[in-house]
Design a protein around this motif. Sequence first.
Motif, PDB file in Angstrom:
ATOM      1  N   THR A 210       0.814  -1.277  -0.047  1.00 57.10           N
ATOM      2  CA  THR A 210       0.130  -0.100   0.275  1.00 57.10           C
ATOM      3  C   THR A 210       0.914   1.170   0.178  1.00 57.10           C
ATOM      4  OG1 THR A 210      -1.645  -1.109   1.328  1.00 57.10           O
ATOM      5  CG2 THR A 210      -1.767   1.298   1.130  1.00 57.10           C
ATOM      6  N   ALA A 211       1.810   1.202   0.875  1.00 58.23           N
ATOM      7  CA  ALA A 211       2.802   2.420   0.969  1.00 58.23           C
ATOM      8  C   ALA A 211       3.522   2.766  -0.295  1.00 58.23           C
ATOM      9  CB  ALA A 211       3.734   2.333   1.963  1.00 58.23           C
ATOM     10  N   MET A 212       3.748   1.382  -1.166  1.00 57.22           N
ATOM     11  CA  MET A 212       4.380   1.585  -2.305  1.00 57.22           C
ATOM     12  C   MET A 212       3.544   2.314  -3.677  1.00 57.22           C
ATOM     13  SD  MET A 212       6.790  -1.824  -2.185  1.00 57.22           S
ATOM     14  CE  MET A 212       8.138  -2.171  -1.481  1.00 57.22           C
ATOM     15  N   GLY A 213       2.313   2.138  -3.340  1.00 53.50           N
ATOM     16  CA  GLY A 213       1.136   2.854  -4.206  1.00 53.50           C
ATOM     17  C   GLY A 213       0.519   1.656  -4.976  1.00 53.50           C
ATOM     18  N   ALA A 214       0.597   0.510  -4.528  1.00 53.54           N
ATOM     19  CA  ALA A 214      -0.123  -0.601  -5.183  1.00 53.54           C
ATOM     20  C   ALA A 214      -1.751  -0.659  -4.705  1.00 53.54           C
ATOM     21  CB  ALA A 214       0.542  -1.883  -4.927  1.00 53.54           C
ATOM     22  N   ASP A 215      -2.611  -0.995  -5.502  1.00 53.44           N
ATOM     23  CA  ASP A 215      -3.858  -1.377  -5.246  1.00 53.44           C
ATOM     24  C   ASP A 215      -3.887  -2.939  -4.433  1.00 53.44           C
ATOM     25  OD1 ASP A 215      -6.971  -0.590  -5.806  1.00 53.44           O
ATOM     26  OD2 ASP A 215      -6.531  -2.692  -5.934  1.00 53.44           O
ATOM     27  N   VAL A 216      -4.102  -3.288  -3.324  1.00 56.35           N
ATOM     28  CA  VAL A 216      -3.846  -4.259  -2.821  1.00 56.35           C
ATOM     29  C   VAL A 216      -5.430  -5.109  -2.492  1.00 56.35           C
ATOM     30  CG1 VAL A 216      -3.110  -5.277  -0.687  1.00 56.35           C
ATOM     31  CG2 VAL A 216      -1.792  -3.326  -1.653  1.00 56.35           C
ATOM     32  N   THR A 217      -5.249  -6.436  -2.857  1.00 57.87           N
ATOM     33  CA  THR A 217      -6.002  -7.405  -2.540  1.00 57.87           C
ATOM     34  C   THR A 217      -5.765  -8.379  -1.610  1.00 57.87           C
ATOM     35  OG1 THR A 217      -7.418  -7.183  -4.808  1.00 57.87           O
ATOM     36  CG2 THR A 217      -7.794  -9.108  -3.558  1.00 57.87           C
ATOM     37  N   ALA A 218      -6.285  -8.521  -0.419  1.00 58.78           N
ATOM     38  CA  ALA A 218      -6.056  -9.433   0.380  1.00 58.78           C
ATOM     39  C   ALA A 218      -6.880 -10.762   0.360  1.00 58.78           C
ATOM     40  CB  ALA A 218      -6.424  -8.653   2.075  1.00 58.78           C
ATOM     41  N   ILE A 219      -6.278 -11.907   0.396  1.00 57.51           N
ATOM     42  CA  ILE A 219      -7.146 -13.122   0.042  1.00 57.51           C
ATOM     43  C   ILE A 219      -6.827 -13.865   1.331  1.00 57.51           C
ATOM     44  CG2 ILE A 219      -6.862 -15.257  -1.284  1.00 57.51           C
ATOM     45  CD1 ILE A 219      -5.583 -13.353  -3.460  1.00 57.51           C
ATOM     46  N   THR A 220      -7.675 -14.130   1.811  1.00 58.88           N
ATOM     47  CA  THR A 220      -8.083 -14.745   3.512  1.00 58.88           C
ATOM     48  C   THR A 220      -8.962 -16.029   3.388  1.00 58.88           C
ATOM     49  OG1 THR A 220      -8.193 -14.555   5.681  1.00 58.88           O
ATOM     50  CG2 THR A 220      -9.450 -13.051   4.145  1.00 58.88           C
ATOM     51  N   HIS A 221      -8.827 -17.068   4.162  1.00 57.55           N
ATOM     52  CA  HIS A 221      -9.964 -17.843   4.317  1.00 57.55           C
ATOM     53  C   HIS A 221     -11.012 -17.466   5.353  1.00 57.55           C
ATOM     54  CE1 HIS A 221     -10.956 -22.185   4.417  1.00 57.55           C
ATOM     55  NE2 HIS A 221     -11.196 -21.939   5.739  1.00 57.55           N
TER      56      HIS A 221
END
Length: 350
Positions: A210-221
């Motif tokens: 996120t700090a690097m500027g990416a759009d982040v998708t978290a994948i969790t169970h």
Amino acid sequence: MSSAPKQRKFEGWAAMDSNAIKGEMKWTEYRPKEFFDDDVELEIQYCGICGSDLHTMSDGWGSTKGMYPQVVGHEIVGKVVRVGKDVKHLKEGDIAGVGAQCDSCMECVNCKNGEENYCSKGQTGTYCGKFRRTAKGSKSYGGYANYWRGPAHFTIPIPDNLDPAEAAPMMCGGVTVYTPLKQYGAGTTAKSVGVVGLGGLGHFAVLFATAMGADVTAITHSHKKTEDAKKLGAKQVIVTGDDIKAAFKGYRRSLDLIIVSSNAPNMPFNAYLSLLRPHGHLVIVGAPEEGTIPNVSPFNLIGSNVHISGSAIGSVKGIAECLKFAGDHNIKAWVKRYTMKDANEAVEAA
């Protein structure tokens, strides 16, 4: 070789056998490696609990046999209390840290290129290892202890704008995900980043990406991690539950980079690969005690020109960069603090 100006009593929480994982470590005196002119000693202030500690104490990776008693802990931060005469970058009183590696041959092409973590002769782990360059044959001991002694080259100053307690888990967990995120262009060429797992490694991956500027998708169970993922900075959260096909519907070819931080056995790698755009990368940083990459179809690689790779901890330079990035971007690790006397309780809660 330098003579000791002060003899210190080295004591730590030792795993005597695999029952240590149940909170049965014993406070024990031990003998560290002999002190050399390129060594330092730290009075330990903080030590993170890494998944590697738990795997080692329980002998889950099969690497601990013959190495008990073993003092683990390789996310160490402390005050420098002794400095060898050949050490130039540290002085007594500095706050410094040590990660998962405490020595290497320093001579091979990888070491000379600043990739000591890929030493051709094999690295010396901060615990459960044997020194080969100096103090040959001596066992390495980690940070669930009062003091740490080892080569200064692998001991890194902590920036003033970082809380030492939060810097400690960055020495291994943080840099382990920072390195591939940087290598594969998170926020630049990799605009969309997926993170599998939201434990220690995964929470750092979301924070750094996120700090690097990416759009982040978290994948969790688990749905229980959804709010945490969003607080960390994830824009999307995919909860796989028991039906991963349904969970991934609509997300095909939506990510440029996936960091797999989970250490669960037999993960659905074919399903993860379906999330990658052409030329995307899936990087494994979590290592299960059992399990492999199960039945990955070559057509899932060929059809999209996607890549599976792995990444191990971080180099000395990489750790320093990771710490600086964290300080400059005000990244706050999520930590729970225990006193050293409560180490058994902390291990059971991890």
